[in-house]
Motif scaffolding. Structure first.
Motif, PDB file in Angstrom:
ATOM      1  N   ALA A  58       5.932  -0.372  10.961  1.00  0.00           N
ATOM      2  CA  ALA A  58       4.501  -0.666  10.974  1.00  0.00           C
ATOM      3  C   ALA A  58       3.759   0.265  11.931  1.00  0.00           C
ATOM      4  N   THR A  59       4.375   0.546  13.087  1.00  0.00           N
ATOM      5  CA  THR A  59       3.760   1.457  14.056  1.00  0.00           C
ATOM      6  C   THR A  59       3.613   2.846  13.467  1.00  0.00           C
ATOM      7  N   PHE A  60       4.643   3.291  12.754  1.00  0.00           N
ATOM      8  CA  PHE A  60       4.627   4.608  12.127  1.00  0.00           C
ATOM      9  C   PHE A  60       3.558   4.692  11.052  1.00  0.00           C
ATOM     10  N   ALA A  61       3.541   3.726  10.134  1.00  0.00           N
ATOM     11  CA  ALA A  61       2.599   3.755   9.008  1.00  0.00           C
ATOM     12  C   ALA A  61       1.159   3.618   9.475  1.00  0.00           C
TER      13      ALA A  61
ATOM     14  N   ALA B 225      -1.405   3.189   4.712  1.00  0.00           N
ATOM     15  CA  ALA B 225      -0.388   2.506   5.528  1.00  0.00           C
ATOM     16  C   ALA B 225       0.322   1.424   4.725  1.00  0.00           C
ATOM     17  N   GLU B 226      -0.439   0.672   3.939  1.00  0.00           N
ATOM     18  CA  GLU B 226       0.147  -0.404   3.138  1.00  0.00           C
ATOM     19  C   GLU B 226       1.109   0.155   2.092  1.00  0.00           C
ATOM     20  N   LYS B 227       0.712   1.246   1.439  1.00  0.00           N
ATOM     21  CA  LYS B 227       1.577   1.869   0.436  1.00  0.00           C
ATOM     22  C   LYS B 227       2.855   2.403   1.079  1.00  0.00           C
ATOM     23  N   LEU B 228       2.719   2.994   2.257  1.00  0.00           N
ATOM     24  CA  LEU B 228       3.881   3.533   2.954  1.00  0.00           C
ATOM     25  C   LEU B 228       4.817   2.414   3.384  1.00  0.00           C
ATOM     26  N   MET B 229       4.264   1.297   3.821  1.00  0.00           N
ATOM     27  CA  MET B 229       5.087   0.148   4.232  1.00  0.00           C
ATOM     28  C   MET B 229       5.877  -0.408   3.051  1.00  0.00           C
TER      29      MET B 229
END
Length: 335
Positions: A299-302, A317-321
């Protein structure tokens, strides 16, 4: 019920013929697969014949509902006769779905045969088109002719009709080949991700997830005009300070949350190793990504990438997670 020996001479829009094919699929799936593929090809040929008929003027003195009725009957029989020799569609379907094809599971022939038959059955419920033979219920194949401006069927519409009927087949084939494609994507890039991880402190699976998001698991990698790869899996743009090769591509940018198409310049590399190295350098040299470096939490990364402005997509960020938490990456070792 006894299967008629001349089932191949019937057109699949006939309900009795479809029932016979269903029964044959249960008793002899291999033979039924050949028959169903042939019926699909017959429907396609019938569609082509109808498109040619529609393109022909019908204001002659011999044109009437009766002549149209017998022309429809003639075209159905002609399409069926042509399909016995075939133009290659039936052979291609049989080859893909045959039990002898090692990429297809043993029971696929039965299920796929029934899929095609179900499609034909659904076509029987479509509304009749004006001037169509009363027994021809394959209305979905002809729906593009509802408007007079569509008298001649374009290649794109023909492709769409075929795509609609073959979607169950292609879907299963893609599902079976997808795992190997994703595994190949990870195996090919993991060594480069590990090297970049040593300098950035970012776990290699985090970088692979971002590469997968940016390139669609390698399927939509930015390419040169000659279709050769740019090895740019992270969508890194070429600014004024970039001295290397450049490729211009249309991309989607979000301005105030609204997606807009724009032509942008992207960096091109000679190898994936160079691409990962430049990605790592970009993160380390730009103060905006200071909080992203050494990330050990997904989560920190995204969220860090999105807050730093790596992409304009508000859902980045949501797509990456989603990719980071997917089984594709959760079930792999990246040590």
């Amino acid at each position: 019920m006894v299967i008629s020996p001349d089932i191949s001479s019937k057109l699949a829009v006939d309900a009795k013929s479809v029932d016979d094919l269903h029964l044959m699929a249960k008793k002899n799936p291999d033979e039924a697969l050949q028959k169903v593929a042939q019926q699909f090809e017959a429907l396609f040929m019938n569609m082509l014949l109808k498109s040619m008929r529609e393109a022909t003027p019908k204001d002659g003195i011999f044109d009437s509902q009766q002549t149209q009725f017998f022309t429809q009957m003639h075209d159905q029989q002609l399409a069926q006769k042509i399909s016995t020799k075939g133009i290659g569609i039936a052979d291609m379907m049989v080859q893909q779905l045959s039990r002898n094809n090692k990429s297809i599971e043993p029971q696929t022939s039965i299920s796929q045969t029934n899929n095609i038959l179900s499609t034909i059955n659904s076509n029987q419920q479509a509304p009749l088109i004006e001037g169509m033979h009363p027994n021809d219920k394959s209305g979905q194949l002809w729906s593009v002719y509802r408007s007079p401006s569509n008298a001649v069927m374009s290649a794109g519409k023909i492709d769409s009709a075929i795509e609609g009927l073959t979607a169950p087949i292609q879907g299963d084939i893609q599902k079976k080949s997808a795992p190997s494609q994703l595994a190949n994507f990870i195996d090919r890039l993991l060594p480069h991700a590990k090297t970049a991880s040593e300098s950035t402190g970012i776990p290699p699976n985090f970088m692979l997830a971002q590469a997968a998001l940016e390139s669609g698991w390698g399927k939509h990698e930015i390419r040169h005009a000659d279709n050769s790869p740019t090895h740019n899996l992270f969508g890194i743009k070429a600014g004024a300070n970039w001295k290397g090769d450049v490729v211009e591509k249309t991309t989607t940018e979000y301005i105030n949350g609204v997606p807009q198409k724009a032509i942008e310049k992207f960096r091109a590399y000679s190898s994936y190793a160079e691409g990962f190295n430049d990605y790592a350098k970009l993160l380390m040299d730009n103060p905006r990504y200071a909080k992203v470096l050494n990330s050990t939490d997904a989560a920190t990364f995204a969220n860090g990438l999105q807050r730093a402005g790596y992409a304009t997509d508000p859902m980045y960020a949501e797509k990456l997670m989603r990719i980071l938490n997917s089984e594709k990456l959760q079930n792999r070792e990246f040590i």
